[in-house]
Design a protein around this motif. Sequence first.
Motif, PDB file in Angstrom:
ATOM      1  N   MET A  56      32.344  51.819  33.088  1.00  0.00           N
ATOM      2  CA  MET A  56      31.270  52.610  32.468  1.00  0.00           C
ATOM      3  C   MET A  56      31.789  53.982  32.022  1.00  0.00           C
ATOM      4  N   ALA A  57      32.571  54.636  32.861  1.00  0.00           N
ATOM      5  CA  ALA A  57      33.097  55.958  32.511  1.00  0.00           C
ATOM      6  C   ALA A  57      34.007  55.878  31.295  1.00  0.00           C
ATOM      7  N   TRP A  58      34.859  54.874  31.246  1.00  0.00           N
ATOM      8  CA  TRP A  58      35.783  54.751  30.121  1.00  0.00           C
ATOM      9  C   TRP A  58      35.047  54.344  28.849  1.00  0.00           C
ATOM     10  N   ILE A  59      34.041  53.500  28.952  1.00  0.00           N
ATOM     11  CA  ILE A  59      33.287  53.076  27.762  1.00  0.00           C
ATOM     12  C   ILE A  59      32.546  54.262  27.162  1.00  0.00           C
ATOM     13  N   VAL A  60      31.971  55.119  28.008  1.00  0.00           N
ATOM     14  CA  VAL A  60      31.233  56.268  27.492  1.00  0.00           C
ATOM     15  C   VAL A  60      32.189  57.282  26.868  1.00  0.00           C
ATOM     16  N   ARG A  61      33.380  57.433  27.439  1.00  0.00           N
ATOM     17  CA  ARG A  61      34.313  58.419  26.934  1.00  0.00           C
ATOM     18  C   ARG A  61      35.147  57.920  25.760  1.00  0.00           C
ATOM     19  N   ARG A  62      35.789  56.798  25.910  1.00  0.00           N
ATOM     20  CA  ARG A  62      36.648  56.266  24.852  1.00  0.00           C
ATOM     21  C   ARG A  62      36.469  54.753  24.756  1.00  0.00           C
ATOM     22  N   PRO A  63      35.453  54.295  24.038  1.00  0.00           N
ATOM     23  CA  PRO A  63      35.204  52.849  23.962  1.00  0.00           C
ATOM     24  C   PRO A  63      36.326  52.068  23.277  1.00  0.00           C
ATOM     25  N   ASP A  64      37.153  52.733  22.480  1.00  0.00           N
ATOM     26  CA  ASP A  64      38.244  52.034  21.811  1.00  0.00           C
ATOM     27  C   ASP A  64      39.368  51.669  22.773  1.00  0.00           C
ATOM     28  N   PHE A  65      39.422  52.276  23.943  1.00  0.00           N
ATOM     29  CA  PHE A  65      40.455  51.949  24.920  1.00  0.00           C
ATOM     30  C   PHE A  65      40.163  50.643  25.662  1.00  0.00           C
ATOM     31  N   LEU A  66      38.903  50.235  25.733  1.00  0.00           N
ATOM     32  CA  LEU A  66      38.529  49.020  26.453  1.00  0.00           C
ATOM     33  C   LEU A  66      37.826  48.049  25.512  1.00  0.00           C
ATOM     34  N   PRO A  67      38.570  47.172  24.861  1.00  0.00           N
ATOM     35  CA  PRO A  67      37.910  46.185  24.004  1.00  0.00           C
ATOM     36  C   PRO A  67      37.176  45.153  24.855  1.00  0.00           C
ATOM     37  N   MET A  68      36.184  44.549  24.272  1.00  0.00           N
ATOM     38  CA  MET A  68      35.356  43.585  24.985  1.00  0.00           C
ATOM     39  C   MET A  68      36.162  42.427  25.579  1.00  0.00           C
ATOM     40  N   PRO A  69      37.136  41.836  24.882  1.00  0.00           N
ATOM     41  CA  PRO A  69      37.894  40.733  25.503  1.00  0.00           C
ATOM     42  C   PRO A  69      38.647  41.144  26.772  1.00  0.00           C
ATOM     43  N   LEU A  70      39.136  42.368  26.816  1.00  0.00           N
ATOM     44  CA  LEU A  70      39.841  42.836  28.008  1.00  0.00           C
ATOM     45  C   LEU A  70      38.878  42.950  29.195  1.00  0.00           C
ATOM     46  N   ILE A  71      37.701  43.512  28.959  1.00  0.00           N
ATOM     47  CA  ILE A  71      36.690  43.600  30.016  1.00  0.00           C
ATOM     48  C   ILE A  71      36.291  42.204  30.466  1.00  0.00           C
ATOM     49  N   LEU A  72      36.120  41.306  29.515  1.00  0.00           N
ATOM     50  CA  LEU A  72      35.727  39.929  29.827  1.00  0.00           C
ATOM     51  C   LEU A  72      36.743  39.256  30.743  1.00  0.00           C
ATOM     52  N   VAL A  73      38.008  39.368  30.422  1.00  0.00           N
ATOM     53  CA  VAL A  73      39.056  38.717  31.221  1.00  0.00           C
ATOM     54  C   VAL A  73      39.113  39.307  32.628  1.00  0.00           C
ATOM     55  N   VAL A  74      39.040  40.632  32.727  1.00  0.00           N
ATOM     56  CA  VAL A  74      39.145  41.281  34.039  1.00  0.00           C
ATOM     57  C   VAL A  74      37.945  40.934  34.919  1.00  0.00           C
ATOM     58  N   ILE A  75      36.745  41.004  34.382  1.00  0.00           N
ATOM     59  CA  ILE A  75      35.550  40.737  35.190  1.00  0.00           C
ATOM     60  C   ILE A  75      35.432  39.243  35.500  1.00  0.00           C
ATOM     61  N   LEU A  76      35.823  38.385  34.572  1.00  0.00           N
ATOM     62  CA  LEU A  76      35.796  36.947  34.857  1.00  0.00           C
ATOM     63  C   LEU A  76      36.795  36.602  35.967  1.00  0.00           C
ATOM     64  N   ALA A  77      37.960  37.215  35.929  1.00  0.00           N
ATOM     65  CA  ALA A  77      38.938  36.996  37.009  1.00  0.00           C
ATOM     66  C   ALA A  77      38.370  37.491  38.335  1.00  0.00           C
ATOM     67  N   GLU A  78      37.686  38.621  38.309  1.00  0.00           N
ATOM     68  CA  GLU A  78      37.059  39.133  39.528  1.00  0.00           C
ATOM     69  C   GLU A  78      35.983  38.159  40.026  1.00  0.00           C
ATOM     70  N   ASP A  79      35.185  37.616  39.106  1.00  0.00           N
ATOM     71  CA  ASP A  79      34.177  36.606  39.487  1.00  0.00           C
ATOM     72  C   ASP A  79      34.821  35.422  40.194  1.00  0.00           C
ATOM     73  N   LEU A  80      35.893  34.928  39.622  1.00  0.00           N
ATOM     74  CA  LEU A  80      36.543  33.745  40.189  1.00  0.00           C
ATOM     75  C   LEU A  80      37.194  34.046  41.538  1.00  0.00           C
ATOM     76  N   ILE A  81      37.836  35.192  41.659  1.00  0.00           N
ATOM     77  CA  ILE A  81      38.515  35.533  42.908  1.00  0.00           C
ATOM     78  C   ILE A  81      37.516  35.839  44.017  1.00  0.00           C
ATOM     79  N   LEU A  82      36.416  36.511  43.678  1.00  0.00           N
ATOM     80  CA  LEU A  82      35.414  36.861  44.688  1.00  0.00           C
ATOM     81  C   LEU A  82      34.383  35.753  44.912  1.00  0.00           C
ATOM     82  N   MET A  83      34.575  34.628  44.235  1.00  0.00           N
ATOM     83  CA  MET A  83      33.730  33.446  44.391  1.00  0.00           C
ATOM     84  C   MET A  83      32.256  33.730  44.090  1.00  0.00           C
ATOM     85  N   ARG A  84      32.024  34.497  43.027  1.00  0.00           N
ATOM     86  CA  ARG A  84      30.671  34.693  42.523  1.00  0.00           C
ATOM     87  C   ARG A  84      30.419  33.603  41.495  1.00  0.00           C
ATOM     88  N   PRO A  85      29.160  33.385  41.098  1.00  0.00           N
ATOM     89  CA  PRO A  85      28.906  32.405  40.026  1.00  0.00           C
ATOM     90  C   PRO A  85      29.697  32.801  38.774  1.00  0.00           C
TER      91      PRO A  85
END
Length: 179
Positions: free
Chosen positions: A49-78
């Motif tokens: 959230m902090a990086w998106i508000v400050r510099r949204p060009d540094f975090l493209p949507m596919p990068l966020i998607l991959v990181v959070i999806l990996a977190e979902d899988l590792i933490l065994m969330r749906p």
Amino acid sequence: MVDFWRSEHLVFRGLFVVIALVLLFLRLLPLGSAPGALPGPDLLLCMIMAWIVRRPDFLPMPLILVVILAEDLILMRPPGLWTAIVIIATEFLRSRIALTRELSFLVEWLLIAGVMLGMMLAYRLVLGIAFVPQPPFGFAIVQVLWSIAVYPVVVALSRLALDLRKPATGEVDSLGRRL
């Protein structure tokens, strides 16, 4: 397409992935996992959230998607549910970047708090509709409140350690493009 390969962007994207992996590793460690212990803040969400508000060009949507999806899988969330909610929230903030650039920090903090509360409620609503077992509501609200409370610290650390700040109105990069 050229913006994707700029060295400053690559450095911050690589740094984001490294920090996300470190936070995920720390989350997996069995530290303070006593029954009844209070949950900690979601530091990765605060950082996104902090990086998106400050510099949204540094975090493209596919990068966020991959990181959070990996977190979902590792933490065994749906798989994909929290990812979709985070993507919707970050794209909501990204689409309002002209507005958030003008906001004071207090108003920005309130906006982020509202977004985080909305994300938690949407996540719990979908899990409730699907009759998926979930942690008690108090546990979830304490985690969100911790995340909201830690958000200014994450912003301060991003500003002091990484010089990540909101671009001023009319500010241009080294190639003369508006930020």
